[in-house]
Design an enzyme around this catalytic site. Structure first.
Site, PDB file in Angstrom:
ATOM      1  N   CYS A   8      12.940  -0.965   7.799  1.00 19.25           N
ATOM      2  CA  CYS A   8      11.837  -0.072   8.166  1.00 19.25           C
ATOM      3  C   CYS A   8      11.584  -0.226   9.661  1.00 19.25           C
ATOM      4  CB  CYS A   8      10.598  -0.347   7.320  1.00 19.25           C
ATOM      5  SG  CYS A   8       9.932  -2.020   7.479  1.00 19.25           S
ATOM      6  N   ASN A  11       9.406  -4.250   9.806  1.00 19.38           N
ATOM      7  CA  ASN A  11       9.849  -5.320   8.882  1.00 19.38           C
ATOM      8  C   ASN A  11       8.682  -6.206   8.429  1.00 19.38           C
ATOM      9  OD1 ASN A  11      12.189  -8.139   8.915  1.00 19.38           O
ATOM     10  ND2 ASN A  11      11.757  -6.740   7.274  1.00 19.38           N
ATOM     11  N   CYS A  13       5.960  -4.391   6.371  1.00 20.89           N
ATOM     12  CA  CYS A  13       5.322  -3.689   5.242  1.00 20.89           C
ATOM     13  C   CYS A  13       6.353  -3.230   4.215  1.00 20.89           C
ATOM     14  CB  CYS A  13       4.504  -2.489   5.730  1.00 20.89           C
ATOM     15  SG  CYS A  13       3.140  -2.922   6.828  1.00 20.89           S
ATOM     16  N   ARG A  14       7.078  -2.149   4.526  1.00 25.93           N
ATOM     17  CA  ARG A  14       7.940  -1.527   3.512  1.00 25.93           C
ATOM     18  C   ARG A  14       9.198  -2.318   3.188  1.00 25.93           C
ATOM     19  NH1 ARG A  14       8.144   3.967   6.714  1.00 25.93           N
ATOM     20  NH2 ARG A  14       7.984   2.389   8.372  1.00 25.93           N
ATOM     21  N   SER A  15       9.943  -2.749   4.226  1.00 25.04           N
ATOM     22  CA  SER A  15      11.235  -3.384   3.907  1.00 25.04           C
ATOM     23  C   SER A  15      11.095  -4.773   3.274  1.00 25.04           C
ATOM     24  CB  SER A  15      12.181  -3.391   5.109  1.00 25.04           C
ATOM     25  OG  SER A  15      11.653  -4.100   6.197  1.00 25.04           O
ATOM     26  N   ASP A 125       4.797   5.383   5.934  1.00 24.06           N
ATOM     27  CA  ASP A 125       4.453   4.155   6.654  1.00 24.06           C
ATOM     28  C   ASP A 125       2.994   3.800   6.349  1.00 24.06           C
ATOM     29  OD1 ASP A 125       3.804   2.217   8.456  1.00 24.06           O
ATOM     30  OD2 ASP A 125       4.695   3.215  10.192  1.00 24.06           O
TER      31      ASP A 125
HETATM   32  P1  4NP Z   1       6.709  -1.153   8.382  1.00 18.97           P
HETATM   33  O1  4NP Z   1       5.233  -0.787   8.911  1.00 18.97           O
HETATM   34  O2  4NP Z   1       7.681  -0.392   9.240  1.00 18.97           O
HETATM   35  O3  4NP Z   1       6.698  -0.676   6.958  1.00 18.97           O
HETATM   36  O4  4NP Z   1       6.840  -2.658   8.495  1.00 18.97           O
HETATM   37  C1  4NP Z   1       4.856  -0.917  10.249  1.00 18.97           C
HETATM   38  C2  4NP Z   1       4.562  -2.159  10.767  1.00 18.97           C
HETATM   39  C3  4NP Z   1       4.136  -2.279  12.069  1.00 18.97           C
HETATM   40  C4  4NP Z   1       3.996  -1.144  12.857  1.00 18.97           C
HETATM   41  C5  4NP Z   1       4.308   0.103  12.337  1.00 18.97           C
HETATM   42  C6  4NP Z   1       4.740   0.208  11.040  1.00 18.97           C
HETATM   43  N1  4NP Z   1       3.532  -1.264  14.188  1.00 18.97           N
HETATM   44  O5  4NP Z   1       3.357  -0.223  14.846  1.00 18.97           O
HETATM   45  O6  4NP Z   1       3.305  -2.392  14.654  1.00 18.97           O
END
Ligand code: 4NP
Length: 155
Positions: A8, A11, A13-15, A125
Site C-alpha cells: 500500500c 505500510n 494500514c492496508r498492507s 485508504d
Molecule cells: P496505508 O495508509 O497506505 O494503508 O498504510 C496510509 C498510511 C499513511 C499515510 C497515508 C496512507 N500517510 O500519508 O502518512
C-alpha cells in the site's frame, strides 16, 4: 515456496492488515511451509513503524495480532524475490510499475482482482477517512480469492 507481497502507500494500514489476514488463512489451510508473506509501502514515511493503532485494533477485534509488523519500503528487488506483488489501489499499482523491472510486470496485480464479486478496483485508504472495518472485510474477501488462485496454480 510461493512468495507473496502486499503493498500500500504507508505500510501501516492496508498492507499489514492484508499480511495478517492472509497469514491467518494460510495457517488455517496448513500451508505455512509453502507460502511466505510480507508487506511494504511505496513511500518511505513509516519505515520501521508499527501498524496504525486503528488497524491493530480492528485486527485484534477479529482475532488477528499484527502488532509485531514493521513498515518497510517496496523496492525493485521485491520483483525478484516475490511471485505475487499485490497493489491495494491504483496509485500503489502505478508506483510499483515505476520500479518494476521489464520482466516483472506479470507478478504485479491489483489485490481486489482476486475478489471480482466486490466490483471495485481499490481498497480505500482508511488513514484519513477511517472505515477500518470495511477495509478489513474487503481484504478478507480478496485474501480468500488469492489463496484459491495460488492453490489452483501452484500447490
Ligand atoms: P496505508 O495508509 O497506505 O494503508 O498504510 C496510509 C498510511 C499513511 C499515510 C497515508 C496512507 N500517510 O500519508 O502518512
Amino acid at each position: 515456496m510461493i512468495n507473496v507481497l502486499f503493498v500500500c502507500l504507508g505500510n501501516i494500514c492496508r498492507s499489514p492488515t492484508a499480511e495478517g489476514v492472509f497469514r491467518g488463512l494460510v495457517q488455517k489451510a496448513d500451508l505455512t511451509e509453502h507460502i511466505r508473506i510480507d508487506s511494504a509501502g511505496t513511500h518511505a514515511f513509516h519505515i520501521g513503524a508499527e501498524p496504525d493503532r486503528r488497524a491493530q485494533a480492528e485486527a485484534k477485534r477479529r482475532g488477528n495480532d499484527i502488532s509485531h509488523l514493521r513498515g518497510r519500503q517496496a523496492k525493485t528487488d521485491d520483483f525478484t524475490n516475490f511471485d505475487y506483488v499485490l497493489a491495494m489501489d491504483s496509485e500503489n499499482y502505478r508506483n510499483l510499475l515505476s520500479i518494476c523491472p521489464a520482466d516483472g510486470t506479470d507478478k504485479l496485480h491489483m489485490f481486489l482482482d482476486f475478489a471480482p464479486h466486490l466490483n471495485r478496483q481499490d481498497v480505500p485508504d482508511p488513514y484519513y477517512e477511517g472505515g477500518f472495518d470495511l477495509v478489513y472485510d474487503m481484504i478478507e474477501e480478496a485474501a480468500k480469492g488469492l489463496l484459491a488462485d495460488i492453490q489452483d496454480k501452484h500447490l
